[in-house]
Design an enzyme around this catalytic site. Structure first.
Site, PDB file in Angstrom:
ATOM      1  N   GLY A  36       0.988  -1.365   0.015  1.00 34.29           N
ATOM      2  CA  GLY A  36       0.150   0.077  -0.056  1.00 34.29           C
ATOM      3  C   GLY A  36       1.008   0.922  -0.066  1.00 34.29           C
ATOM      4  CG  PHE A  68      -9.966  -4.088   2.960  1.00 33.20           C
ATOM      5  CD1 PHE A  68     -10.734  -4.437   2.003  1.00 33.20           C
ATOM      6  CD2 PHE A  68     -10.346  -3.197   4.214  1.00 33.20           C
ATOM      7  CE1 PHE A  68     -12.087  -3.659   1.864  1.00 33.20           C
ATOM      8  CE2 PHE A  68     -11.704  -2.568   4.076  1.00 33.20           C
ATOM      9  CZ  PHE A  68     -12.438  -2.967   2.895  1.00 33.20           C
ATOM     10  CE1 TYR A 136      -5.998 -13.607  -1.990  1.00 34.19           C
ATOM     11  CE2 TYR A 136      -7.238 -14.349  -4.037  1.00 34.19           C
ATOM     12  CZ  TYR A 136      -7.047 -13.462  -2.991  1.00 34.19           C
ATOM     13  OH  TYR A 136      -7.760 -12.459  -2.900  1.00 34.19           O
ATOM     14  CG  HIS A 187      -5.825  -7.462 -10.609  1.00 33.00           C
ATOM     15  ND1 HIS A 187      -5.767  -6.905  -9.417  1.00 33.00           N
ATOM     16  CD2 HIS A 187      -5.824  -8.771 -10.230  1.00 33.00           C
ATOM     17  CE1 HIS A 187      -5.764  -7.506  -8.478  1.00 33.00           C
ATOM     18  NE2 HIS A 187      -6.135  -8.912  -8.855  1.00 33.00           N
ATOM     19  N   GLY A 281      -3.983 -22.184 -12.896  1.00 36.10           N
ATOM     20  CA  GLY A 281      -5.122 -22.120 -11.929  1.00 36.10           C
ATOM     21  C   GLY A 281      -6.052 -21.017 -12.206  1.00 36.10           C
TER      22      GLY A 281
END
Ligand SMILES: NC(=O)c1ccc[n+]([C@@H]2O[C@H](COP(=O)([O-])OP(=O)(O)OC[C@H]3O[C@@H](n4cnc5c(N)ncnc54)[C@H](O)[C@@H]3O)[C@@H](O)[C@H]2O)c1
Ligand SMILES: O=c1ccn([C@@H]2O[C@H](COP(=O)(O)OP(=O)(O)O[C@H]3O[C@H](CO)[C@H](O)[C@H](O)[C@H]3O)[C@@H](O)[C@H]2O)c(=O)[nH]1
Length: 319
Positions: A36, A68, A136, A187, A281
């Site tokens: 972060g 989170f 995960y 992502h 995966g």
């Protein structure tokens, strides 16, 4: 309420922290800044730089926790499963113990579509089998299981929100923009937009031989601002002794190729795409039924269109 937001310097946590501050809550962000950014903590929130294993002092006097903080790279979890069990399960158990000691009885947890693994049907409902295909997802599912047990045993009020694919950016009332900015970005949408920004030559399309209409994986994209609003609803709906699980998506699937096309339209950039191997995966299709949260908490996506999600992510990028 007085709320502790773990991971509130990260992408999703910072948006939720901003919305909580805007709603008048007293927010403390606890984050170790491993992925972060201190400047993502909204003005008006207190910031404590610490690990979730050291949360005890920050928990004093809190009414609830929004949790989170986690390791969330699927590929890394396959390579280093111990790290994921230690941080995501071990870290969360330490946090739950500290909450109990401090008398904090309410938690909203970031779970994931990855808890389901390869689904048997689409869209996925919360009662469908959970068979994660990577550590995960397994570590997140273990936390969901622990939350059920803690609710039953100790009267904890818990909600797990199972996010599907989160995208977009949030502009707060004061004009501050909260966006995804990961040093290691896996992502799809940010990787595609990085090509349009000139930061990458091309985007890799991981596999075109899936059993989907165009052969690429299908995902359910949800706007981070819509996702964040669900946390405020969940916080209010938390009931002592109960652990509720809700999927969060838009209910519509988009293929990788379709997302790349939308990114080309939004940015006006050609965005070269290179077809590569499947990413290990990756399930072929992950689409959420979010009917349960709509029905029970009155949640509704305000920006369900992938075009809006991409456009907001694009507009938020510094040029
Ligand atoms: N982004 C998605 O599409 C997505 C989908 C499903 C679930 N999730 C979950 O949502 C949560 C937030 O995801 P994100 O995309 O905002 O990730 P992120 O990496 O941007 O945010 C995570 C934050 O937690 C902090 N953190 C990590 N480990 C910590 C620890 N041990 N102690 C204190 N702070 C710690 C990081 O510094 C970071 O600020 C994660 O739990 C993730 O697994 C994300
Ligand atoms: O450069 C890229 C990046 C991704 N993809 C493909 O795009 C789709 C979406 O991939 P993302 O990495 O954006 O997201 P995932 O579908 O892997 O998301 C999963 O991992 C996330 C954590 O990173 C969340 O937990 C989420 O709930 C879970 O479904 C996948 O088919 C992936 O193979 C590409 O083709 N090229």
């Amino acid at each position: 309420m007085k709320l502790l937001v773990t991971g509130g310097a990260g992408y999703i946590g910072s948006v939720v922290a901003a919305q909580l501050v805007e709603a008048g809550h007293e927010v403390t962000v606890l984050d170790d800044l491993s992925t972060g950014h201190a400047d993502a903590v909204p003005p008006g929130a207190r910031f404590v730089q610490a690990s979730i294993t050291e949360a005890a002092p920050a928990l004093e006097g809190m009414d609830g926790v929004l949790h989170f903080a986690a390791k969330s790279l699927v590929g890394e979890s396959v390579a280093k499963p111990g790290l994921y069990w230690e941080h995501n399960l071990g870290g969360t158990l330490a946090l739950l113990d500290a909450m109990r000691a401090a008398g904090v009885g309410r938690i909203v947890f970031s779970s994931t579509a990855a808890t389901y693994g390869e689904p048997e049907r689409s869209p996925i409902v919360e009662t469908d089998p959970t068979r994660p295909t990577n550590p995960y997802g397994a570590s997140k599912l273990a936390v969901d299981t622990a939350l059920s047990a803690f609710a039953g045993l100790y009267g904890l009020a818990a909600v797990s929100l199972r996010y599907f694919n989160v995208g977009g950016a949030y502009t707060a009332g004061d004009g501050r923009v909260y966006r995804e900015r990961h040093a290691v970005e896996t992502h799809l949408i940010p990787n595609v937009l990085a090509v349009a920004l000139g930061q990458r030559e091309s985007v890799n399309v991981f596999g075109t031989d899936y059993p989907t209409p165009d052969g690429t994986c299908v995902r359910d994209y949800i706007h981070v601002a819509d996702l964040a609003r669900a946390h405020l609803l969940a916080l209010d709906a938390c009931a002592p002794g109960e652990h509720a699980v809700y999927n969060l998506g838009s209910g519509t699937g988009f293929s990788v190729q379709e997302v790349v096309s939308v990114c080309r339209e939004v940015t006006g950039h050609a965005i070269p795409a290179v077809v590569g191997e499947r990413r290990p995966g990756d399930p072929a299709v992950l689409v959420a039924s979010s009917e349960k949260i709509q029905r029970e908490l009155g949640w509704k996506a305000e920006r369900p269109e992938v075009r809006d999600i991409v456009a907001d992510a694009w507009a938020a990028l510094p040029r």
